[in-house]
Design a protein around this motif. Sequence first.
Motif, short mmCIF file in Angstrom:
data_model
loop_
_atom_site.label_atom_id
_atom_site.label_comp_id
_atom_site.label_asym_id
_atom_site.label_seq_id
_atom_site.Cartn_x
_atom_site.Cartn_y
_atom_site.Cartn_z
N LEU A 323 0.85 -1.18 0.00
CA LEU A 323 0.00 0.00 0.00
C LEU A 323 0.89 1.24 0.00
N ALA A 327 -5.47 5.06 2.95
CA ALA A 327 -6.74 5.37 2.31
C ALA A 327 -7.61 6.17 3.28
N GLU A 332 -10.70 2.33 4.89
CA GLU A 332 -9.85 1.43 5.68
C GLU A 332 -10.67 0.61 6.65
N HIS A 360 -3.20 -4.78 -1.67
CA HIS A 360 -2.48 -3.84 -2.51
C HIS A 360 -3.44 -2.85 -3.12
N GLN A 361 -2.87 -1.76 -3.62
CA GLN A 361 -3.67 -0.68 -4.17
C GLN A 361 -3.11 -0.32 -5.54
N MET A 365 -7.98 1.60 -6.80
CA MET A 365 -8.73 0.50 -6.20
C MET A 365 -7.90 -0.11 -5.07
N LEU A 366 -8.53 -0.32 -3.92
CA LEU A 366 -7.93 -1.07 -2.82
C LEU A 366 -8.41 -2.51 -2.95
N ARG A 367 -7.47 -3.43 -3.13
CA ARG A 367 -7.84 -4.82 -3.39
C ARG A 367 -7.29 -5.71 -2.28
N GLU A 415 -12.73 -5.62 -3.64
CA GLU A 415 -12.23 -4.39 -4.23
C GLU A 415 -13.07 -3.22 -3.74
N CYS A 418 -10.88 3.76 -4.04
CA CYS A 418 -10.31 4.69 -3.05
C CYS A 418 -9.26 5.54 -3.74
#
Length: 419
Positions: A323, A327, A332, A360-361, A365-367, A415, A418
């Motif tokens: 990351l 976020a 988060e 990971h980001q 997108m935060l995945r 997903e 963010c």
Amino acid sequence: MTMDTKNGNGRTTGRGIGLAAVRGLALALVSLPGAVLCFCLSLVSIALIPIGVGLVTTPYVLTGVRAFANARRVLAAEWGGVRIPPAYRPLPEDANPWARTFGMLRDPATWRDLRWLPVDMTAGFVTALLPAVLLLYPLEGFALAIGLWRVFPDGYWYGFVPVTGQASAFGAAALGLVLLFLAHFLTPRLLDVHFRLTRAVLGTDQGELAERVRVLTETRRDAVDASAAELRRIERDLHDGAQARLVAVGMDLGTIEALLDKDPAQAKELIAQTRKSSVEALSELRELVRGIHPPVLAERGLGDAVRALALRLPVATEVSVDLPGRAQAPVESAAYFAVSEVLTNAVKHSDADRIWVDLHQADGMLRATVTDNGKGGAVIGAGSGLAGVERRLGTFDGVLAVSSPVGGPTMVTMEIPCA
């Protein structure tokens, strides 16, 4: 995540061509059998509704179709940078088989899925396979030029070139070279065509604004219900736990005050008991605060919060975090509790002895991906923990995809958009 097909000068790289070909071949091998199986099971199950059997089987079959479609949505986002947001209407958790079956059949998204399956097994299969064919078929022409043509004494057609001797074999190699040149430009674009075809059929056919309003209305209702349920839980935990202990501490202090002069020994015992009760009340308050918003999440961020969560699990858990920054706090929090719920499900139901978490980001997108080596069979259904995770992510326009064949392994991908 967009495909890595260009270098810094904008030219298509060999790695990107090979990667597109491998991904296209993998999609082709999945799309044909998966789409055929889902389509046939759906037709049979829906046809059996009049005799009652379909009322029981159809919700499970359509849930499987949705899982298949959601997995392809995730691949379209990760491999092609093509976003296909799901737009399924939520079902009541206590719905009976009749309500679940016809609730799913009244959902336009269900019929979009069913329309997409024949397209995926035909045009989708071809557009996914072409990148690999364009890259691999030229190798056959080169093999003919170096002597493979001798294996075919009666001649052999390579494309439109009849190969009957060494000269014509060189012609086949020339055609292969042309195809390889075309593959340099077309292979990644053909895979992009596959994903755009998927979005054209699987995406919503309503006006984008109207669909957005509908989804936001439903997710807002889910968020309000979830907040009300959370407040009731906090109130219940305070009333039954810490509040009761604090009341007992107050009563014990009154008794101690009365016993100090009459029976100091008993007062001393009560003081020790009161100290123990106060420690337990403080511990319960800390657990309650951790359930609302873990301090480590606020202080250290999502990565460290998930690592701390993994350390408390009875199953060996490996956490990988990539990351670039923090976020937004609500994102988060949603990601943390979604991962927490999925890990809880894995520990309780999967019989796994190892779990992997990847955070990971990329591309806004935060995945989060949670994988376990358990027995599999997890589905997104009413009343399950995964259904609650899906509703939580839906509040943020997030996506949940589950791959869990019987026998395992189980992979849950989440997903959330963010910054």
